[in-house]
Structures are given as C-alpha cells and as structure tokens.
Motif scaffolding. Structure first.
Motif, PDB file in Angstrom:
ATOM      1  N   ARG A 175     -31.026 -20.129   6.347  1.00 20.07           N
ATOM      2  CA  ARG A 175     -31.402 -20.670   5.150  1.00 20.07           C
ATOM      3  C   ARG A 175     -29.669 -19.801   4.255  1.00 20.07           C
ATOM      4  O   ARG A 175     -29.371 -19.524   3.243  1.00 20.07           O
ATOM      5  N   ASN A 176     -28.843 -21.019   4.616  1.00 24.55           N
ATOM      6  CA  ASN A 176     -27.477 -20.338   3.953  1.00 24.55           C
ATOM      7  C   ASN A 176     -26.660 -19.028   3.558  1.00 24.55           C
ATOM      8  O   ASN A 176     -26.013 -18.537   3.108  1.00 24.55           O
ATOM      9  N   TYR A 177     -27.512 -17.906   4.592  1.00 23.79           N
ATOM     10  CA  TYR A 177     -27.310 -16.697   3.749  1.00 23.79           C
ATOM     11  C   TYR A 177     -25.535 -16.667   4.386  1.00 23.79           C
ATOM     12  O   TYR A 177     -24.871 -15.591   4.310  1.00 23.79           O
ATOM     13  N   GLY A 178     -25.883 -16.434   5.781  1.00 20.11           N
ATOM     14  CA  GLY A 178     -24.079 -17.051   6.413  1.00 20.11           C
ATOM     15  C   GLY A 178     -23.205 -17.231   5.491  1.00 20.11           C
ATOM     16  O   GLY A 178     -21.673 -16.954   5.125  1.00 20.11           O
ATOM     17  N   LYS A 179     -23.317 -18.573   5.065  1.00 22.20           N
ATOM     18  CA  LYS A 179     -22.769 -19.386   3.778  1.00 22.20           C
ATOM     19  C   LYS A 179     -22.411 -18.708   2.344  1.00 22.20           C
ATOM     20  O   LYS A 179     -20.930 -18.500   2.174  1.00 22.20           O
ATOM     21  N   ALA A 180     -23.790 -18.073   2.332  1.00 22.17           N
ATOM     22  CA  ALA A 180     -23.207 -17.197   0.972  1.00 22.17           C
ATOM     23  C   ALA A 180     -22.435 -16.257   1.380  1.00 22.17           C
ATOM     24  O   ALA A 180     -21.324 -16.192  -0.063  1.00 22.17           O
ATOM     25  N   LEU A 181     -22.273 -15.486   2.243  1.00 17.88           N
ATOM     26  CA  LEU A 181     -21.374 -14.522   2.732  1.00 17.88           C
ATOM     27  C   LEU A 181     -19.814 -15.236   3.046  1.00 17.88           C
ATOM     28  O   LEU A 181     -18.896 -14.575   1.915  1.00 17.88           O
ATOM     29  N   VAL A 182     -19.795 -16.123   3.451  1.00 16.62           N
ATOM     30  CA  VAL A 182     -17.944 -17.064   3.505  1.00 16.62           C
ATOM     31  C   VAL A 182     -17.544 -17.196   2.324  1.00 16.62           C
ATOM     32  O   VAL A 182     -16.892 -16.937   1.421  1.00 16.62           O
ATOM     33  N   ASP A 183     -19.158 -18.023   1.128  1.00 17.71           N
ATOM     34  CA  ASP A 183     -18.147 -18.373  -0.191  1.00 17.71           C
ATOM     35  C   ASP A 183     -18.135 -16.839  -0.832  1.00 17.71           C
ATOM     36  O   ASP A 183     -16.679 -17.434  -1.673  1.00 17.71           O
ATOM     37  N   PHE A 184     -18.766 -15.692  -0.804  1.00 18.96           N
ATOM     38  CA  PHE A 184     -17.858 -14.841  -0.970  1.00 18.96           C
ATOM     39  C   PHE A 184     -16.878 -14.255  -0.997  1.00 18.96           C
ATOM     40  O   PHE A 184     -16.054 -13.979  -1.411  1.00 18.96           O
ATOM     41  N   ALA A 185     -16.327 -14.132  -0.083  1.00 22.42           N
ATOM     42  CA  ALA A 185     -14.713 -14.126   0.808  1.00 22.42           C
ATOM     43  C   ALA A 185     -14.043 -15.253  -0.155  1.00 22.42           C
ATOM     44  O   ALA A 185     -12.852 -14.689   0.136  1.00 22.42           O
ATOM     45  N   LYS A 186     -14.210 -16.149  -0.271  1.00 20.50           N
ATOM     46  CA  LYS A 186     -13.646 -17.303  -0.715  1.00 20.50           C
ATOM     47  C   LYS A 186     -13.141 -16.752  -1.945  1.00 20.50           C
ATOM     48  O   LYS A 186     -11.978 -17.270  -2.431  1.00 20.50           O
ATOM     49  N   SER A 187     -14.207 -16.102  -2.713  1.00 28.81           N
ATOM     50  CA  SER A 187     -13.690 -16.033  -4.213  1.00 28.81           C
ATOM     51  C   SER A 187     -12.881 -15.395  -4.409  1.00 28.81           C
ATOM     52  O   SER A 187     -12.965 -15.611  -5.020  1.00 28.81           O
ATOM     53  N   PHE A 188     -12.383 -14.237  -3.367  1.00 21.84           N
ATOM     54  CA  PHE A 188     -11.017 -13.376  -3.900  1.00 21.84           C
ATOM     55  C   PHE A 188      -9.446 -14.592  -3.855  1.00 21.84           C
ATOM     56  O   PHE A 188      -9.208 -14.627  -4.344  1.00 21.84           O
ATOM     57  N   GLN A 189      -9.850 -15.929  -3.516  1.00 21.79           N
ATOM     58  CA  GLN A 189      -9.152 -16.695  -3.779  1.00 21.79           C
ATOM     59  C   GLN A 189      -7.907 -16.289  -2.784  1.00 21.79           C
ATOM     60  O   GLN A 189      -6.841 -16.316  -3.386  1.00 21.79           O
ATOM     61  N   LEU A 190      -8.069 -15.479  -1.222  1.00 21.70           N
ATOM     62  CA  LEU A 190      -6.986 -15.211  -1.230  1.00 21.70           C
ATOM     63  C   LEU A 190      -7.079 -16.115   0.467  1.00 21.70           C
ATOM     64  O   LEU A 190      -8.659 -16.287   0.836  1.00 21.70           O
ATOM     65  N   PRO A 191      -6.182 -15.873   1.148  1.00 22.15           N
ATOM     66  CA  PRO A 191      -6.492 -17.060   3.055  1.00 22.15           C
ATOM     67  C   PRO A 191      -7.465 -16.014   3.301  1.00 22.15           C
ATOM     68  O   PRO A 191      -7.138 -14.924   3.504  1.00 22.15           O
ATOM     69  N   ILE A 192      -7.791 -16.872   4.304  1.00 24.79           N
ATOM     70  CA  ILE A 192      -9.421 -16.004   5.619  1.00 24.79           C
ATOM     71  C   ILE A 192      -8.852 -16.205   6.578  1.00 24.79           C
ATOM     72  O   ILE A 192      -8.277 -17.372   7.133  1.00 24.79           O
TER      73      ILE A 192
END
Lengths: 159, 159
Positions: free
Chosen positions: B97-114
C-alpha cells in the motif's frame, strides 16, 4: 570425525564461483568476483577472502575473513588489527556436524579479535562460539548487530 | 490514499520501544535504546534516528536514517554528506500500500545521496525506488550488498 575437517583458503576460479551459488548469502561480492575474472581484471586462481570446507570436490561450508588494520579499529582496547568475519554458512544437508565451529576455530587461530554481523538469527550458535554482543553505538554500527570475540588480553572498547 | 500518509520522526519512549518489538529487524539498537532509557542515560521522548508511519496509534512502518559526514563518504562523487538508511520495514498486514515508498520518498526529500544495505532479499522493491547496486569493493563493503540512490548532479565514486 572432527579431525578430518580441513579448512582451506579458496581460490577464485569458475568452479569456486559456481559452487558459491549454492549458498544463500550469494551477493554483490560473488558477482563482482565473477566479473573481475571474466574481464581479466583478476587471474584465474587468484586468492579470495573466502575459506571453505570440502567433502570430496563439493564445497559444503564457507566464510569470508578480512584483516582490518588497527587504525580503523573502533571495537577493541587496545586498538589493534582484528578480523572481520562474514558469510559463514554451512549448506543445509551438512549442518549439526561442527563444520561451522571448525571455521570459527580456524578464524580464532589467528589470535586476533573477531567481529561479525550475522545476517540471520544465529545468536545461539555465536554464543556457543564465545562471541558476545558489542555495545551498540549508532554512529559506528548503524544497521548492524555486531558480535565480537576477544583473545586473552583484549577487551571491548568503551563507547 | 497516498496523500494521507504522514512520516514522523519517532521519539524514544516506552510506547515506541514496545511497538518496535513487532518488527522483524529488532536488534541491538533497540535493546540499547531501551537500556539507555531505563538507566536514565537518555530522557523520555528523546529524538531517535527512526521515522515511522502510524495508523491511529499503531506504528505500522519504520526506517532509520543517519547523516554520514562527507569526510567519511566512500561512495559518491563529489564526496559529500549522505544518508545511511536501515531497518526499512512495513508490518506484514500493511504491505503493498505504498508505505515503504512513502518512507523512501521522505528520505529522498533531503536531496542527499542515500546508501542502504538491505538485510532481506528486496532488490525488486529497491529497483522500483530507483536504487542501484554499488560496485562492490571488499575493503569498504565487506559483508554488505550496498544499494545507492543519487540525486541529480551526483555520481558513484569509481572504485
């Protein structure tokens, strides 16, 4: 018969890499070794960080060992060279016959502290081998659950 | 409804730590947080490296994020601060249900490499999230299978 178990350093060749596919923890490392061999970046029969146990011509257990230099030691007191141990694995049909212990005993024979971060739930095994949980330190351990073993005269670094 | 998913920084308290027990990747880190709380080494409601998603009062997904400083960056070019991501996990009843994606998108929002090193076989998920395998380098990666994601303008360091 414990005294028949012989731990050998594994050489990188197509046969070794083919045998690695039977192990569950096959990953980037093995793929990278295969590519390096195919692209002649490394020679056939180059040394690898893997050690293994054969029965006949079959590799039935393996582990990887790397000596981390004292300047990078964040686990032990006094700071010193230690061994990072990973991908310790015995094929399912051969478990319960001390092959895992033979590999760990081999690693211990260097008389250096050892650190490992088992990916699977195997704390009972590591406890029997005399390993203990390192005190967790986030900046150092991040997603790891490090286990350590120390020879006489070494203690865990305070965190 | 994707726009209802809210990612929150988690505070360390007995309720959070109790909820953590439902996640498969419960380990030294959580035990250490519990001990620090019990021994008053940290205060109730201290900040944690964990972020989570709640449904009602139930924590149903979480991940840990830590900003690694540029001087320790061994993955990206040019060298820079990056995020280490670990223990991304959605409880079984809430998957797909896209909860994993929501967490990853949150991490990406810092605009730093992961960088992440998933413990379970979840490459399909990470590929969909735009992550790629880092080229394996033994001295750096040891037992890891690192995956990386880069915002525009960043590239993988040559090994």
């Amino acid at each position: 018969m414990m005294n028949d178990i012989r731990v050998e350093k594994l050489l990188i060749n197509y046969k070794t890499l083919e045998q690695f596919k039977r192990f569950k923890e096959y990953g980037n490392q093995e793929l990278s070794m295969l590519e390096d061999l195919q692209n002649n970046i490394i020679e056939n029969d180059s040394e690898s960080p893997f050690y293994g146990i054969h029965i006949g011509h079959t590799l039935i257990a393996r582990m990887s060992l790397y000596r981390v230099r004292a300047k990078y030691d964040a686990y032990f007191e006094p700071p010193q060279d230690y061994l990072e141990l990973w991908k310790l694995e015995v094929l399912p049909d051969y478990r319960g016959r001390n092959y895992g212990k033979a590999l760990v005993d081999f690693a211990k024979s260097f008389q250096l502290p050892i650190k490992t971060n088992p990916r699977i739930n195997s704390h009972g095994f590591w406890e029997k081998m005399g390993f203990q949980k390192a005190k967790y330190e986030m900046e150092r351990d991040l997603g790891e659950n490090p286990l350590i073993w120390m020879p006489a005269g070494v203690r865990e670094k305070d965190v």
